[in-house]
Design an enzyme around this catalytic site. Structure first.
Site, PDB file in Angstrom:
ATOM      1  N   ILE A  12       0.902  -1.210   0.120  1.00 48.41           N
ATOM      2  CA  ILE A  12       0.048   0.173   0.046  1.00 48.41           C
ATOM      3  C   ILE A  12       0.683   1.499  -0.034  1.00 48.41           C
ATOM      4  O   ILE A  12       0.715   2.091  -0.765  1.00 48.41           O
ATOM      5  CB  ILE A  12      -0.907  -0.241   1.267  1.00 48.41           C
ATOM      6  CG1 ILE A  12      -1.769  -1.161   1.148  1.00 48.41           C
ATOM      7  CG2 ILE A  12      -1.763   1.470   1.139  1.00 48.41           C
ATOM      8  CD1 ILE A  12      -2.892  -1.324   2.366  1.00 48.41           C
ATOM      9  N   TYR A 149      -2.329  -8.884  16.811  1.00 48.15           N
ATOM     10  CA  TYR A 149      -2.393  -7.854  15.745  1.00 48.15           C
ATOM     11  C   TYR A 149      -3.420  -6.844  16.174  1.00 48.15           C
ATOM     12  O   TYR A 149      -3.206  -5.517  16.158  1.00 48.15           O
ATOM     13  CB  TYR A 149      -2.593  -8.604  14.291  1.00 48.15           C
ATOM     14  CG  TYR A 149      -2.598  -7.544  13.597  1.00 48.15           C
ATOM     15  CD1 TYR A 149      -1.429  -6.806  13.102  1.00 48.15           C
ATOM     16  CD2 TYR A 149      -3.478  -7.518  12.316  1.00 48.15           C
ATOM     17  CE1 TYR A 149      -1.533  -5.839  12.068  1.00 48.15           C
ATOM     18  CE2 TYR A 149      -3.590  -6.801  11.371  1.00 48.15           C
ATOM     19  CZ  TYR A 149      -2.565  -5.894  11.226  1.00 48.15           C
ATOM     20  OH  TYR A 149      -2.482  -4.984  10.070  1.00 48.15           O
TER      21      TYR A 149
END
Ligand code: UDP
Length: 333
Positions: A12, A149
């Protein structure tokens, strides 16, 4: 703007670098190349508005020096991907929390604006679909490494809001299953990358579980558009936004779409979650964003259909498969 992108050699981050440079801004990319690839930004070498720094986002002195020279920090550097996190949760926690603290502290001291890239993973396994920014989050037990996470990104968001309370200009985007060219297909990457790569090699497409779990796959240009808007609009300050498509697709349907679009005759096989992730694993069964807040405050609207995005991504994988030597050469330069 003079911008800094941490994690700018990642999938990204590198598309964001392309976009900011195309818009006439200057870009410094900081990346440790743990999962990013230099080849993702190599085409900007020689551009006087582009600079490349290899380093660790937890290196507070380095980060402070780079933040000093920019107006806006796009903080994307992180350990991402369920496979990565399950394999090494300690590194995930240390990089995601330590890196974000280094970036926010530096930006706060120098009064720079920050865009923090968070994740739809923070919603965990909530079944209140679609997920709204202010919804409760539902996470499983700490024995399940996957949730490290979600917790690391949620703690990062808390850090952002805590610094915002003290005056930092910061905005948060929560990405929903972004996909596109340059995705990592080395085993722990996105399901889209894995399925395309498997289909092109004639290998079975590995659907984990029964394949009824859903995701909203978001083409990278839409991910980047939402990111730039959240980083620059005044209305975005102190806010978190879901950035993603709101078209919900099962993993099994995704596999079939990719088989069709690649013309592959690969079979689709089911693989039990335990076989991939071990005994301590939990899955998010449905994930879909509510995007009315992003629409209202950012004017964000996902523009690329799943079919078109997959076609573009497949084309990139095909080109890469045809000339793998040139790709490797670029990486070593
Ligand atoms: N998945 C799958 N086969 C694969 C890789 C992933 O069926 O080879 C599934 C995974 O279990 C999840 C979905 O695809 O339900 C999306 O996985 P990904 O790792 O891309 O992102 P996540 O949404 O889990 O963060």
């Amino acid at each position: 703007m003079d911008t800094l992108i941490t994690g700018g050699a990642g999938y990204i981050g590198s598309h964001l670098a392309d976009r900011l440079l195309a818009d006439g801004h200057s870009v410094v990319v900081l990346d440790d190349l743990s999962t990013g690839r230099f080849e993702n930004v190599a085409h900007h070498r020689g551009n006087p508005r582009f600079a490349w720094v290899q380093g660790d986002v937890r290196d507070a002195a380095l980060v402070a020096r780079l933040v000093e020279q920019c107006d806006v920090v796009f903080h994307l550097a992180a350990v991402v991907g369920v496979g990565h996190v399950v394999r090494d949760p300690l590194r995930c926690i240390q990089v995601n929390v330590g890196g974000t603290e280094a970036v926010l502290a530096a930006a706060f001291a120098r009064r720079r604006r920050v865009l923090f890239a968070s994740s739809s993973e923070v919603y965990g396994k909530s079944d209140r679909v679609p997920f709204r920014e202010e919804d409760d989050r539902i996470l499983g037990p700490t024995r399940v490494p996957r949730w490290a996470y979600a917790v690391s990104k949620a703690l990062d968001e808390h850090l952002c809001f805590a610094y915002a309370d003290r005056g930092l200009e910061v905005s948060i985007v929560r990405y929903f299953n972004s996909y596109g060219p340059r995705m990592d297909d080395r085993g722990y990457g996105s399901v889209v990358a894995r399925f395309i790569s498997q289909a092109l090699k004639g290998e079975p497409l590995t659907v984990y579980g029964d394949g009824h779990q859903t995701r909203c796959f978001t083409y990278v240009s839409d991910t980047v558009e939402g990111t730039v808007r959240a980083a620059t609009r005044t209305e975005a300050l102190g806010q978190a936004f879901n950035i993603g498509s709101d078209r919900e697709v099962t993993v099994r349907d995704l596999a079939e779409m990719i088989r069709t679009l690649t013309g592959s005759s690969s079979p689709v096989v089911q693989v039990p979650f335990e076989q991939v992730f071990g005994a301590y694993y939990e899955e998010t069964s449905r994930r879909r964003p509510a995007i009315d807040k992003a629409r209202r405050l950012l004017g964000f609207e996902p523009a690329v259909s799943l079919e078109d995005g997959l076609k573009q991504t497949i084309r990139w994988f095909e080109e890469r498969t045809i000339s793998p030597q040139s790709t490797q050469r670029t990486q070593r330069e």
